[in-house]
Design a protein around this motif. Structure first.
Motif, PDB file in Angstrom:
ATOM      1  N   LEU A  43     -43.034   1.915  65.324  1.00  0.00           N
ATOM      2  CA  LEU A  43     -43.124   2.411  66.687  1.00  0.00           C
ATOM      3  C   LEU A  43     -42.768   1.293  67.648  1.00  0.00           C
ATOM      4  O   LEU A  43     -43.387   0.220  67.625  1.00  0.00           O
ATOM      5  N   LEU A  44     -41.760   1.553  68.482  1.00  0.00           N
ATOM      6  CA  LEU A  44     -41.334   0.585  69.486  1.00  0.00           C
ATOM      7  C   LEU A  44     -41.893   0.967  70.850  1.00  0.00           C
ATOM      8  O   LEU A  44     -41.800   2.131  71.265  1.00  0.00           O
ATOM      9  N   ALA A  45     -42.482  -0.002  71.541  1.00  0.00           N
ATOM     10  CA  ALA A  45     -42.891   0.161  72.933  1.00  0.00           C
ATOM     11  C   ALA A  45     -41.764  -0.378  73.803  1.00  0.00           C
ATOM     12  O   ALA A  45     -41.490  -1.590  73.804  1.00  0.00           O
ATOM     13  N   ILE A  46     -41.079   0.518  74.507  1.00  0.00           N
ATOM     14  CA  ILE A  46     -39.894   0.127  75.280  1.00  0.00           C
ATOM     15  C   ILE A  46     -40.335  -0.595  76.541  1.00  0.00           C
ATOM     16  O   ILE A  46     -41.138  -0.077  77.327  1.00  0.00           O
ATOM     17  N   ASP A  47     -39.807  -1.773  76.732  1.00  0.00           N
ATOM     18  CA  ASP A  47     -40.185  -2.605  77.866  1.00  0.00           C
ATOM     19  C   ASP A  47     -39.263  -2.360  79.053  1.00  0.00           C
ATOM     20  O   ASP A  47     -39.624  -1.692  80.016  1.00  0.00           O
ATOM     21  N   ARG A  48     -38.026  -2.889  78.966  1.00  0.00           N
ATOM     22  CA  ARG A  48     -37.077  -2.758  80.072  1.00  0.00           C
ATOM     23  C   ARG A  48     -35.691  -2.440  79.502  1.00  0.00           C
ATOM     24  O   ARG A  48     -35.380  -2.785  78.359  1.00  0.00           O
ATOM     25  N   PHE A  49     -34.866  -1.811  80.354  1.00  0.00           N
ATOM     26  CA  PHE A  49     -33.497  -1.517  79.940  1.00  0.00           C
ATOM     27  C   PHE A  49     -32.606  -1.593  81.173  1.00  0.00           C
ATOM     28  O   PHE A  49     -33.065  -1.480  82.316  1.00  0.00           O
ATOM     29  N   SER A  50     -31.327  -1.789  80.935  1.00  0.00           N
ATOM     30  CA  SER A  50     -30.363  -1.852  82.034  1.00  0.00           C
ATOM     31  C   SER A  50     -29.764  -0.478  82.267  1.00  0.00           C
ATOM     32  O   SER A  50     -29.824   0.408  81.402  1.00  0.00           O
ATOM     33  N   PHE A  51     -29.179  -0.306  83.463  1.00  0.00           N
ATOM     34  CA  PHE A  51     -28.476   0.946  83.748  1.00  0.00           C
ATOM     35  C   PHE A  51     -27.271   0.628  84.616  1.00  0.00           C
ATOM     36  O   PHE A  51     -27.391   0.007  85.675  1.00  0.00           O
ATOM     37  N   THR A  52     -26.083   1.040  84.124  1.00  0.00           N
ATOM     38  CA  THR A  52     -24.826   0.771  84.809  1.00  0.00           C
ATOM     39  C   THR A  52     -23.938   2.011  84.733  1.00  0.00           C
ATOM     40  O   THR A  52     -24.300   3.025  84.139  1.00  0.00           O
ATOM     41  N   ALA A  53     -22.743   1.891  85.308  1.00  0.00           N
ATOM     42  CA  ALA A  53     -21.770   2.981  85.213  1.00  0.00           C
ATOM     43  C   ALA A  53     -21.417   3.287  83.766  1.00  0.00           C
ATOM     44  O   ALA A  53     -21.003   4.411  83.442  1.00  0.00           O
ATOM     45  N   ASN A  54     -21.586   2.313  82.879  1.00  0.00           N
ATOM     46  CA  ASN A  54     -21.328   2.544  81.456  1.00  0.00           C
ATOM     47  C   ASN A  54     -22.245   3.632  80.904  1.00  0.00           C
ATOM     48  O   ASN A  54     -21.835   4.440  80.054  1.00  0.00           O
ATOM     49  N   SER A 190     -10.683   0.646  88.607  1.00  0.00           N
ATOM     50  CA  SER A 190     -12.115   0.408  88.803  1.00  0.00           C
ATOM     51  C   SER A 190     -12.419  -1.062  88.523  1.00  0.00           C
ATOM     52  O   SER A 190     -13.350  -1.423  87.800  1.00  0.00           O
ATOM     53  N   ALA A 191     -11.583  -1.911  89.137  1.00  0.00           N
ATOM     54  CA  ALA A 191     -11.548  -3.331  88.781  1.00  0.00           C
ATOM     55  C   ALA A 191     -12.808  -4.093  89.145  1.00  0.00           C
ATOM     56  O   ALA A 191     -12.993  -5.225  88.689  1.00  0.00           O
ATOM     57  N   SER A 192     -13.685  -3.495  89.940  1.00  0.00           N
ATOM     58  CA  SER A 192     -14.943  -4.159  90.265  1.00  0.00           C
ATOM     59  C   SER A 192     -16.049  -3.808  89.276  1.00  0.00           C
ATOM     60  O   SER A 192     -17.141  -4.385  89.338  1.00  0.00           O
ATOM     61  N   SER A 193     -15.791  -2.861  88.353  1.00  0.00           N
ATOM     62  CA  SER A 193     -16.801  -2.526  87.354  1.00  0.00           C
ATOM     63  C   SER A 193     -17.016  -3.722  86.433  1.00  0.00           C
ATOM     64  O   SER A 193     -16.112  -4.531  86.205  1.00  0.00           O
ATOM     65  N   LYS A 194     -18.211  -3.827  85.896  1.00  0.00           N
ATOM     66  CA  LYS A 194     -18.543  -5.023  85.120  1.00  0.00           C
ATOM     67  C   LYS A 194     -17.717  -5.132  83.841  1.00  0.00           C
ATOM     68  O   LYS A 194     -17.375  -6.230  83.401  1.00  0.00           O
ATOM     69  N   THR A 195     -17.380  -4.001  83.230  1.00  0.00           N
ATOM     70  CA  THR A 195     -16.557  -4.052  82.015  1.00  0.00           C
ATOM     71  C   THR A 195     -15.149  -4.522  82.361  1.00  0.00           C
ATOM     72  O   THR A 195     -14.552  -5.323  81.621  1.00  0.00           O
ATOM     73  N   ALA A 196     -14.603  -4.049  83.479  1.00  0.00           N
ATOM     74  CA  ALA A 196     -13.279  -4.494  83.910  1.00  0.00           C
ATOM     75  C   ALA A 196     -13.299  -5.967  84.266  1.00  0.00           C
ATOM     76  O   ALA A 196     -12.373  -6.721  83.916  1.00  0.00           O
ATOM     77  N   LEU A 197     -14.340  -6.409  84.971  1.00  0.00           N
ATOM     78  CA  LEU A 197     -14.438  -7.827  85.325  1.00  0.00           C
ATOM     79  C   LEU A 197     -14.548  -8.694  84.076  1.00  0.00           C
ATOM     80  O   LEU A 197     -13.960  -9.783  84.016  1.00  0.00           O
ATOM     81  N   GLY A 198     -15.286  -8.210  83.070  1.00  0.00           N
ATOM     82  CA  GLY A 198     -15.379  -8.967  81.826  1.00  0.00           C
ATOM     83  C   GLY A 198     -14.026  -9.101  81.152  1.00  0.00           C
ATOM     84  O   GLY A 198     -13.651 -10.178  80.677  1.00  0.00           O
TER      85      GLY A 198
END
Length: 375
Positions: A43-54, A190-198
């Motif tokens: 059993l995993l207790a979920i702490d934090r997660f990210s959320f992006t356009a991805n 969408s060149a400002s998206s984080k995946t594009a910037l990467g």
């Protein structure tokens, strides 16, 4: 088995309507108890997660690529997968210890029951029956204590950037393997998206050793053009409404992160046969995605990162592939730390607002969101 200290009164779960992403709800479900676990489960207790356009892309392509199948709930609802950190709240697996911190693919919820298999020093794979036919890269969970790239103070950056930058890395590898399709220019929408910037950073970072591409061009909204220029990742930054000012005779490759059928159509009409390759990656503008049929130039091809990962791992070996990624991860994170602001979001109501803001494109490109459903 010890009684865990990481207990919750409700397994709060955020869900969206699979047919209408504007509709969402918070389900207050009975929490999973240690006694509910079968032998071998954790059993995993979920702490934090990210959320992006991805993550919006996961939802927009949820049926086509089975993203809804990882953490199933009763239709019409669906759980959008996210990347984040959790702690082992209870374990009935001999090789997974309570209190262990892990990083991986999670639901937007407070708990997750997993069935660890292929456990090693570095982590485990969830071998639950419903995940057997899903892409393996999403079923792997990493023990942070044995992750050489892990830094507690950089957890937010890991959640936000590692999933996106793996896609950036694989795209970079794919384009280089194809010698950029003999094109002079690579255009990212969408060149400002984080995946594009990467991707832009990686292409730029390795350009001298590769000898190409000669030009990196950003297509972005007028409101984001100034921000993208200041980063210095691209050679030129062009707002969408000036697309037709680009030299139509320059052999080019398009990498479309926007999923905007109108922009894609204009790119194909403008460059026509000078467009050497057209790649579809994300769906940042999820509600305008489409297009691609009957366009001049090459037929747009969808880039599915998990499939390419498997191909590349077979070619280079997984360890070698991860080593190459690590070599780009450190300088890119160092660069992004200089301009990205992290905003922590707590509680179901705030999470719902963050979801709506991301869905509607209201998150500034220099901002990253980390979320928790804990009150």
């Amino acid at each position: 088995m010890k009684v865990p200290t990481m207990t919750v009164s409700s397994n709060t779960t955020f869900v969206v309507n699979r047919e209408n992403l504007h509709e969402h709800s918070v389900l207050e479900q009975n929490p999973i108890q240690p006694g509910d676990l079968a032998e071998g489960e954790v059993l995993l207790a979920i702490d934090r997660f990210s959320f992006t356009a991805n993550n919006i892309t996961y939802a927009a392509l949820g049926d086509a690529f089975h993203y809804w199948d990882f953490f199933p709930v009763e239709k019409p609802w669906g759980q959008i997968p996210v990347w984040g950190f959790a702690d082992v709240a209870a374990s009935r697996h001999p090789d997974v210890t309570e209190g262990t911190r892990i990083y991986g693919y999670l639901p937007m919820a407070r708990q997750l029951r997993v069935q660890p298999g292929r456990v090693s020093k570095s982590g485990f794979t969830d071998v639950a029956a419903h995940r057997q036919d899903l892409p393996g890269i999403y079923n792997q969970y990493v023990f942070t204590a044995n992750d050489p790239a892990y830094r507690p103070e950089h957890e937010a950056f890991q959640m936000l950037l590692r999933p996106l930058l793996v896609t950036s890395f694989l795209l970079d590898d794919f384009l280089a393997w194809q010698t950029f399709f003999e094109a002079e220019q690579v255009i990212l929408t969408s060149a400002s998206s984080k995946t594009a910037l990467g991707l832009a950073f990686m292409l730029n970072h390795q350009r001298e050793t590769r000898g190409g591409p000669r030009v990196l061009t950003a297509l972005t909204s007028p409101g984001h053009a100034g921000f993208v220029r200041r980063l210095g990742y691209y050679d030129r930054v062009v707002p969408y409404d000036e697309l037709e000012t680009l030299d139509a005779d320059q052999a080019s490759v398009s990498v479309d992160f926007a999923g905007n059928g109108q922009v894609l159509g204009r790119l194909h009409e403008h460059f026509s046969d000078q467009l050497q390759f057209s790649s579809l990656v994300g769906a940042s503008h999820w509600d305008q995605r489409g297009g691609g049929k009957g366009l001049p130039g090459p037929k747009p091809e969808l880039f599915f990162a998990p499939k390419y990962w498997e191909q590349a791992a077979g070619e280079y070996g997984t360890a070698a592939l991860m080593q190459r990624f690590a070599g780009l991860w450190a300088p890119l994170v160092a660069s992004m730390e200089g301009w990205m602001t992290i905003r922590d979001v707590r509680g179901a109501e705030a999470v719902a607002q963050a979801y709506e803001d991301t869905l509607e494109g209201r998150i500034n490109p220099d901002q990253g969101l980390t979320l928790t459903l804990a009150p």
